[in-house]
Write a protein that holds these residues in place. Structure first.
Motif, short mmCIF file in Angstrom:
data_model
loop_
_atom_site.label_atom_id
_atom_site.label_comp_id
_atom_site.label_asym_id
_atom_site.label_seq_id
_atom_site.Cartn_x
_atom_site.Cartn_y
_atom_site.Cartn_z
N VAL A 11 0.85 -1.19 0.00
CA VAL A 11 0.00 0.00 0.00
C VAL A 11 0.89 1.25 0.00
CG1 VAL A 11 -1.78 1.29 1.20
CG2 VAL A 11 -1.86 -1.21 1.17
N MET A 31 -4.14 -2.85 5.76
CA MET A 31 -3.11 -2.35 4.84
C MET A 31 -1.73 -2.80 5.31
SD MET A 31 -4.42 1.60 4.37
CE MET A 31 -4.18 1.97 6.12
N ALA A 33 2.41 -2.56 4.41
CA ALA A 33 3.52 -1.94 3.68
C ALA A 33 4.66 -1.74 4.67
CB ALA A 33 3.11 -0.61 3.06
N LEU A 39 1.48 4.56 6.22
CA LEU A 39 0.29 3.76 6.51
C LEU A 39 -0.59 4.45 7.54
CD1 LEU A 39 1.31 -0.02 6.72
CD2 LEU A 39 0.04 1.14 4.91
N GLN A 40 0.02 5.03 8.56
CA GLN A 40 -0.76 5.71 9.59
C GLN A 40 -1.49 6.91 9.01
OE1 GLN A 40 -1.17 4.50 12.72
NE2 GLN A 40 -2.71 6.10 12.93
N LYS A 43 -4.46 5.58 7.23
CA LYS A 43 -5.46 5.15 8.21
C LYS A 43 -6.23 6.33 8.77
CE LYS A 43 -5.86 2.66 12.64
NZ LYS A 43 -6.53 3.78 13.33
N THR A 49 -10.08 1.42 7.65
CA THR A 49 -8.75 0.96 7.27
C THR A 49 -7.89 0.75 8.51
OG1 THR A 49 -7.87 3.20 6.98
CG2 THR A 49 -8.84 2.13 5.04
N ALA A 51 -3.75 -0.14 9.78
CA ALA A 51 -2.34 -0.13 9.37
C ALA A 51 -1.56 -1.26 10.03
CB ALA A 51 -1.72 1.21 9.73
N PRO A 53 2.26 -2.28 9.54
CA PRO A 53 3.60 -2.19 8.94
C PRO A 53 4.26 -3.57 8.91
CG PRO A 53 3.29 -0.49 10.61
CD PRO A 53 2.14 -1.44 10.75
#
Length: 232
Positions: A11, A31, A33, A39-40, A43, A49, A51, A53
């Protein structure tokens, strides 16, 4: 009824986030990535959504994160493997370690995700596993000697998985993108190219949404997307 869970790897600010935007709202989207900060941000901007990691090339980390998603949300009903490891250079330029790193992300991580996700999908008798690919999966050119083999392996692996899981009601599909995707850095690097040269991430995501929701009597295993202006 709680929403179904969609897991998306890779993502970033291109196809990955476009897929997330298309599915969020209808699904709880997990998600994955490497970039935790980005990502945060995603989100915070998008409802439904979550996150996670993760470097998908680390299979232990990938399995741990997958279990966390199952505990936090549910076993995924839909998995979209969009993570990619690019590697460019002719066969004399690349190292064996680099060569194997491309396989780790493009093929091995896909294998592990399918193994992890298919258990619950088979119990439910439904689900979808979709992998995004590209032109390299179909031909090897000199500069792609370190990349194309891993993408070709990914495509053939997807076909094998599809033949195995299809009778269980699980749709496995390979979506190849034969195009330069329209993202800021590609537009900056190719200022001379017209709009029709580029594939739009939102349009790619719309196709993936369509494939993920096809009726069982008319599944697509392999599709190739390219802009109308692309020469092929």
């Amino acid at each position: 009824m709680p929403k179904k869970v969609c897991l998306v790897t890779g993502v970033g600010p291109g196809t990955g986030i476009a897929i997330v935007k298309r599915f969020a709202g209808n699904y709880e989207v997990a998600m994955i990535a490497r970039n935790a900060e980005r990502l945060q941000e995603f989100k915070n901007e998008l409802p439904s959504t979550h996150a996670y990691p993760c470097d998908v090339s680390d299979l232990d980390e990938l399995e741990s994160v997958f279990k966390q998603i199952e505990n936090d949300l549910d076993a995924p009903h839909l998995v979209i493997h969009n993570a990619v490891r690019g590697l460019f250079g002719n066969f004399q330029d690349i190292t064996p370690r680099q060569f194997e790193s491309a396989y780790r992300v493009n093929a091995t991580a896909f294998l592990r995700l399918a193994q992890l996700a298919s258990t619950a999908m088979q119990k439910r008798g439904q689900g979808a596993i979709i992998c995004t690919g590209n032109t390299a999966a179909f031909r090897g050119t000199p500069r792609y000697s370190g990349f194309a083999p891993s993408k070709a392996a990914q495509r053939i692996l997807a076909e094998s998985i599809a033949r195995t899981l299809g009778p269980s009601g699980i749709h496995v599909s390979y979506v190849a993108i034969d195009a330069v995707i329209s993202v800021p850095w590609s537009r900056e690097a190719m200022k001379d190219k017209p709009d029709e040269f580029f594939a739009q991430p939102a349009d790619i995501a719309e196709h993936i949404w369509s494939v993920a929701h096809q009726p069982k009597s008319a599944w697509t295993f392999e599709s190739i997307l390219r802009p109308f202006g692309e020469k092929w």
